[in-house]
Design a protein around this motif. Structure first.
Motif, short mmCIF file in Angstrom:
data_model
loop_
_atom_site.label_atom_id
_atom_site.label_comp_id
_atom_site.label_asym_id
_atom_site.label_seq_id
_atom_site.Cartn_x
_atom_site.Cartn_y
_atom_site.Cartn_z
N UNK A 153 12.10 -29.40 19.85
CA UNK A 153 12.42 -30.28 21.27
C UNK A 153 13.24 -31.05 21.95
N UNK A 154 13.70 -31.51 20.48
CA UNK A 154 15.25 -33.16 21.17
C UNK A 154 15.92 -31.93 21.20
N UNK A 155 17.05 -30.72 20.28
CA UNK A 155 18.05 -30.41 20.54
C UNK A 155 17.73 -29.62 21.48
N UNK A 156 16.83 -28.66 21.80
CA UNK A 156 16.56 -28.26 22.80
C UNK A 156 16.73 -28.18 24.41
N UNK A 157 15.70 -29.39 24.42
CA UNK A 157 16.68 -31.01 26.09
C UNK A 157 17.71 -30.59 25.63
N UNK A 158 18.19 -30.62 25.09
CA UNK A 158 19.36 -31.51 25.39
C UNK A 158 20.12 -30.39 25.39
N UNK A 159 19.84 -29.12 25.08
CA UNK A 159 20.93 -27.88 25.58
C UNK A 159 20.49 -27.93 26.78
N UNK A 160 19.16 -28.19 27.34
CA UNK A 160 18.77 -27.54 29.00
C UNK A 160 19.67 -28.44 29.93
N UNK A 161 19.96 -29.96 29.38
CA UNK A 161 20.95 -30.80 30.43
C UNK A 161 22.17 -30.21 30.40
N UNK A 162 22.93 -29.72 28.80
CA UNK A 162 23.87 -29.67 28.98
C UNK A 162 23.85 -27.98 29.62
N UNK A 163 23.39 -27.02 30.04
CA UNK A 163 23.34 -26.35 30.88
C UNK A 163 22.93 -26.14 32.72
N UNK A 164 22.54 -27.64 33.18
CA UNK A 164 21.51 -27.97 34.23
C UNK A 164 20.67 -27.30 34.13
N UNK A 165 19.49 -26.79 33.27
CA UNK A 165 18.37 -26.84 33.40
C UNK A 165 17.35 -28.09 33.13
N UNK A 166 16.33 -27.66 33.80
CA UNK A 166 14.94 -28.45 33.22
C UNK A 166 14.72 -29.06 31.55
N UNK A 167 14.34 -29.73 31.85
CA UNK A 167 13.85 -29.88 30.60
C UNK A 167 12.26 -29.99 29.96
N UNK A 168 11.97 -29.66 28.55
CA UNK A 168 10.56 -29.22 29.02
C UNK A 168 9.49 -29.95 28.38
N UNK A 169 8.46 -30.61 28.19
CA UNK A 169 7.83 -31.59 28.34
C UNK A 169 7.04 -31.54 26.75
#
Length: 355
Positions: free
Chosen positions: A96-112
């Motif tokens: 989950x932590x890595x998924x949201x880091x990926x999301x931030x880097x690609x200008x995507x919303x973080x997943x709760x």
């Protein structure tokens, strides 16, 4: 992201299951999927109500931004069933932590947190019959997110879809792995998206890997983009080198994925009094170690294979064979890690999470 938000999940069950038609003894990795999937859209700046529904194709507009600008990220995880029919996850909070880091880097919303973790647990609980007992049997978990907003203007989407699909899997055997050390192609560059688990990172590897395959090698050990002197990753896996009785692996960076298996092996090895150094290993250092006999092992580490030994490598048109060891670090660490994952052995690290 608001971690305190609670997302009630709607569940639409399939009328029937296809599980009886699946040959679980002869699975091809990633080809068969379970009866249900989780889906949740992000629109108007907020996550909508998630739904678990029958696995099915989906319709997307031809101008969906994922097709044109590559906003797509994913994770790879597994569920395991112990001898008491209990189902377990392995360090899902790390994914989950890595998924949201990926999301931030690609200008995507973080997943709760609750959408990712609780949604995953609820989906797996519904599909627990697909998780078979026995070491080597797993349920592969693929959370992913894509941009579904329409239009071909080169800008981030405003609409996204988060999904989780599941695939039963056997032990991942790839046979003997021989690798080429990259002298020209790079997996990632400083300032790029190498540390994100982004779809584009993998498509960019296909061509150089195809060239390696044509020469009789299964994978590539990637080197740094600037000098091609530092060893970084092996194919789609993190890579370890054993020189004498010390394990070396490249430190995580903007170029190198922070692998969950990698960090688990490091912690496990250190608990067994194996010396581990996280530092850059030079190509010349590897070649010299092979020549003087101090290079004992090279192995990849990742979710699919856990640990994948490498039997030899090629560099500058020279092939170097590795010694065959009866008591390798690779085999020992793989056995100890999988014993924890399947609850065969105790979990002193608190890595396993019950579904």
């Amino acid at each position: 992201m608001n971690p305190n938000t609670t997302h009630a999940i709607e569940v639409l069950k399939a009328d029937s299951s296809k599980i009886s038609s699946v040959d679980f003894e002869n699975l091809v990795f990633g080809n068969i999927f379970t009866d249900h999937m989780l889906s949740c859209d992000f629109r108007n700046g907020a996550w909508e109500k998630p739904i678990i529904k029958p696995y099915e194709p989906m319709l997307l507009d031809p101008s969906a931004k994922v097709f044109h600008y590559g906003q797509a990220i994913f994770e790879g995880m597994k569920a395991y069933k112990d001898d008491n029919d209990e189902v377990w996850l392995f360090r899902p909070e790390q994914n989950l932590e890595r998924f949201n880091k990926s999301a931030v880097r690609l200008a995507m919303p973080e997943v709760p947190d609750d959408l990712f973790l609780e949604g995953m647990k609820q989906l797996i609980d519904l599909e627990r019959d697909w998780v078979k007992k026995g070491k080597g049997n797993t349920l592969y978990i693929r959370p992913f997110m894509i941009a579904i907003g329409t239009g071909v203007v080169a800008a981030p989407s405003t609409q996204y879809r988060f999904m989780i699909i599941l695939s039963p899997a056997k032990s991942y055997y790839s046979g003997e792995v021989k690798v080429i050390i990259a002298e020209h192609f790079s997996r990632a560059a400083n300032g790029g998206i190498g540390a994100a688990k982004a779809a584009g990172n993998y498509s960019a590897q296909f061509y150089p890997t195809k060239l390696a395959n044509e020469k009789g090698f299964q994978q590539i050990i990637w080197t740094d983009d600037a000098t091609h002197t530092k060893l970084e990753e092996a194919g789609t896996m993190n890579v370890f080198f054993r020189i004498n009785d010390t394990l070396y692996t490249a430190p995580t960076s903007e170029r190198i994925l922070d692998g969950v298996t990698r960090k688990s092996l490091i912690q496990l090895a250190r608990s067994l009094d194996i010396k581990v150094e996280e530092r850059s290993v030079l190509v010349t250092e590897l070649v010299d170690a092979q020549k003087d006999g101090s290079l004992k092992e090279v192995f990849g580490a990742g979710t699919a294979a856990v640990v994948n030994p490498i039997v030899g490598f090629s560099y500058a048109d020279m092939y170097y064979e590795l010694p065959k060891l009866e008591n390798s670090f690779a085999a020992m660490l793989k056995e100890k890690l999988t014993d924890i994952q399947y609850k065969i052995d105790s979990d002193p690290f608190g890595w396993t999470v019950k579904v």
